[in-house]
Design an enzyme around this catalytic site. Structure first.
Site, PDB file in Angstrom:
ATOM      1  N   HIS A   1       5.533   0.463  19.085  1.00 23.35           N
ATOM      2  CA  HIS A   1       4.789   0.908  18.271  1.00 23.35           C
ATOM      3  C   HIS A   1       4.672   2.400  17.902  1.00 23.35           C
ATOM      4  CE1 HIS A   1       0.620  -0.169  16.622  1.00 23.35           C
ATOM      5  NE2 HIS A   1       1.060   0.823  15.984  1.00 23.35           N
ATOM      6  N   ILE A   2       5.846   3.175  17.546  1.00 16.95           N
ATOM      7  CA  ILE A   2       6.088   4.231  17.284  1.00 16.95           C
ATOM      8  C   ILE A   2       6.302   4.758  15.940  1.00 16.95           C
ATOM      9  CG2 ILE A   2       6.872   4.539  19.858  1.00 16.95           C
ATOM     10  CD1 ILE A   2       9.775   4.537  18.465  1.00 16.95           C
TER      11      ILE A   2
ATOM     12  N   GLU B   1       0.294  -6.631  22.405  1.00 16.57           N
ATOM     13  CA  GLU B   1       0.892  -5.423  22.947  1.00 16.57           C
ATOM     14  C   GLU B   1      -0.078  -4.604  23.801  1.00 16.57           C
ATOM     15  OE1 GLU B   1       1.816  -3.725  19.005  1.00 16.57           O
ATOM     16  OE2 GLU B   1       0.493  -2.005  19.347  1.00 16.57           O
TER      17      GLU B   1
ATOM     18  N   ARG C   1      -1.962  -8.420  -2.124  1.00 15.97           N
ATOM     19  CA  ARG C   1      -3.224  -9.019  -2.659  1.00 15.97           C
ATOM     20  C   ARG C   1      -3.233  -8.914  -4.122  1.00 15.97           C
ATOM     21  NH1 ARG C   1      -7.422  -6.961   1.653  1.00 15.97           N
ATOM     22  NH2 ARG C   1      -6.012  -5.311   1.034  1.00 15.97           N
TER      23      ARG C   1
ATOM     24  N   ILE D   1       6.493  -3.749  10.789  1.00 20.34           N
ATOM     25  CA  ILE D   1       5.867  -2.250  11.228  1.00 20.34           C
ATOM     26  C   ILE D   1       4.428  -2.231  10.982  1.00 20.34           C
ATOM     27  CG2 ILE D   1       7.870  -0.805  10.889  1.00 20.34           C
ATOM     28  CD1 ILE D   1       6.532   0.284   8.527  1.00 20.34           C
ATOM     29  N   ALA D   2       3.630  -3.301  10.700  1.00 22.56           N
ATOM     30  CA  ALA D   2       2.301  -3.492  10.578  1.00 22.56           C
ATOM     31  C   ALA D   2       1.432  -3.620  11.454  1.00 22.56           C
ATOM     32  CB  ALA D   2       2.152  -4.668   9.560  1.00 22.56           C
ATOM     33  N   ARG D   3       1.188  -4.844  11.985  1.00 24.94           N
ATOM     34  CA  ARG D   3       0.467  -5.024  13.229  1.00 24.94           C
ATOM     35  C   ARG D   3       0.902  -6.272  14.176  1.00 24.94           C
ATOM     36  NH1 ARG D   3      -1.395  -0.765  13.341  1.00 24.94           N
ATOM     37  NH2 ARG D   3      -3.345  -0.033  13.504  1.00 24.94           N
TER      38      ARG D   3
ATOM     39  N   GLY E   1       0.952  -1.076   0.007  1.00 24.06           N
ATOM     40  CA  GLY E   1      -0.003  -0.046  -0.038  1.00 24.06           C
ATOM     41  C   GLY E   1       0.679   1.201   0.021  1.00 24.06           C
ATOM     42  N   ARG E   2       0.348   2.283   0.535  1.00 21.49           N
ATOM     43  CA  ARG E   2       0.999   3.884   0.440  1.00 21.49           C
ATOM     44  C   ARG E   2       2.492   3.358   1.158  1.00 21.49           C
ATOM     45  NH1 ARG E   2      -4.954   5.873   1.275  1.00 21.49           N
ATOM     46  NH2 ARG E   2      -4.591   4.119   2.648  1.00 21.49           N
ATOM     47  N   ILE E   3       2.316   3.002   2.213  1.00 19.89           N
ATOM     48  CA  ILE E   3       3.562   2.837   3.192  1.00 19.89           C
ATOM     49  C   ILE E   3       4.790   1.768   2.781  1.00 19.89           C
ATOM     50  CG2 ILE E   3       4.363   2.361   5.681  1.00 19.89           C
ATOM     51  CD1 ILE E   3       1.696   3.156   6.606  1.00 19.89           C
TER      52      ILE E   3
END
Ligand code: GLV
Length: 325
Positions: free
Chosen positions: A286-287, A268, A178, A237-239, A155-157
């Site tokens: 998570h920063i 977390e 996807r 860095i996703a989830r 995606g964008r990131i």
């Protein structure tokens, strides 16, 4: 009469002040941790809620808060929302995309570099007074420049990270997503589409930037880690939940892969205890979007969604726009 809204966590005072120009605001500037039941109690009689990504909005909460019309997340990820339940209840969901893209891509790259070049391990060594002399292989890590950067979730990131790798560090960029990007976007990122299997086998550095859902749960587990190069680094860095943290800790200990950089964790702010005892992992709380200008822009976008929707039925970034008609 002004609509009533709840801001569920501490946020920038100037954003609370903006909201107060339009709404009767209940805030939580003391940043108390509320149980789901307390959240329901605080939400009674409120038409809107400003959430920050950790508050679960599900069918039970919606049933108990019949006046609620909008939940505005100050995060691009929205796995705290049960979107189907919100749509069924006619409650609008909004998130905070775009404003955090470049900041988060910067952080993804920083975490990749810290991981591959073993910066955290080296710093702990130095602080512990263990640095007595030069050694040819002291904290020798993996190169970034000229290596192969793999991105799962484009995606964008993901595209921002690809651009940094390709244009800044001369990396070969491969990705899996996807759906394949259009040719012009692939060209802009100098990125080639590959299967997930090819991505795992070929990447020197693999960065995870895909949204969390039931289908991405443990997208990286023991089987996937076993397909990666023993010299590879993995960055999430996703989830939390996209990586099986127990399997990752074992893979790091056994040197199935070389190192990992993690900004997000299963369950977390708790961190799997095994991850805390392996040296070859860089851990951050998570920063990835945490610069003051970006966090302010995210908070203002959540506020704009509340103002746009509750005053004019025009939210900026709706996730379930069908509830507007
Ligand atoms: C942060 O994790 C976000 O989703 O914005």
């Amino acid at each position: 009469m002004k609509a009533r809204i709840l801001v569920s966590r501490a946020v920038f005072p100037e954003v609370i002040a903006r909201l107060a120009q339009h709404f009767d605001v209940s805030s939580n500037q003391a940043d108390e941790a509320w149980t789901p039941l307390q959240l329901i109690q605080k939400l009674q009689g409120k038409q809107g809620i400003f959430t920050t990504g950790g508050e679960r909005i599900d069918a039970a909460l919606l049933a108990a808060c019949p006046e609620l019309k909008i939940c505005a997340n100050m995060a691009v990820g929205y796995n705290n929302f049960d979107l189907d339940a919100m749509t069924a209840a006619g409650v609008l969901a909004t998130n905070a995309p775009d404003v955090l893209t470049e900041t988060t891509a910067d952080f993804g790259f920083a975490l990749l570099m810290a991981t591959a070049r073993r910066m955290a391990e080296a710093e702990h060594f130095l602080r512990a007074g263990q640095w007595t002399r030069w050694r040819y292989d002291l904290f020798a890590g993996a190169d970034i420049h000229g290596s192969t950067l793999g991105i799962l979730g484009m995606g964008r990131i993901g595209q921002g990270i690809a651009r940094r790798g390709a244009h800044g560090f001369g990396m070969k960029v491969i990705y899996h997503n996807r759906s394949r990007l259009d040719a012009a976007t692939e060209l802009g990122c100098k990125a080639s589409y590959v299967s997930k299997e090819e991505l795992l086998k070929t990447a020197d550095h693999l960065v995870l930037v895909l949204p969390y859902s039931a289908s991405s749960h443990h997208a990286i587990g023991a089987a996937e880690l076993a397909q990666m190069k023993p010299t590879a680094t993995l960055v999430n860095i996703a989830r939390g939940g996209i990586v099986d943290d127990a399997a990752l800790a074992a893979a790091l200990r056994n040197k199935t892969i070389a190192a990992a950089g993690l900004d997000v964790f299963e369950g977390e702010p708790k961190v799997h205890p095994d991850l805390l005892t392996v040296p070859n992992v860089v851990l951050t709380p998570h920063i990835a979007s945490a610069t003051l200008p970006t966090r302010l822009a995210m908070a203002n976008l959540a506020a704009d969604n509340l103002i746009g929707f509750l005053l004019n039925n025009k939210p900026l970034t709706p996730l379930n726009a069908k509830v507007l008609i």
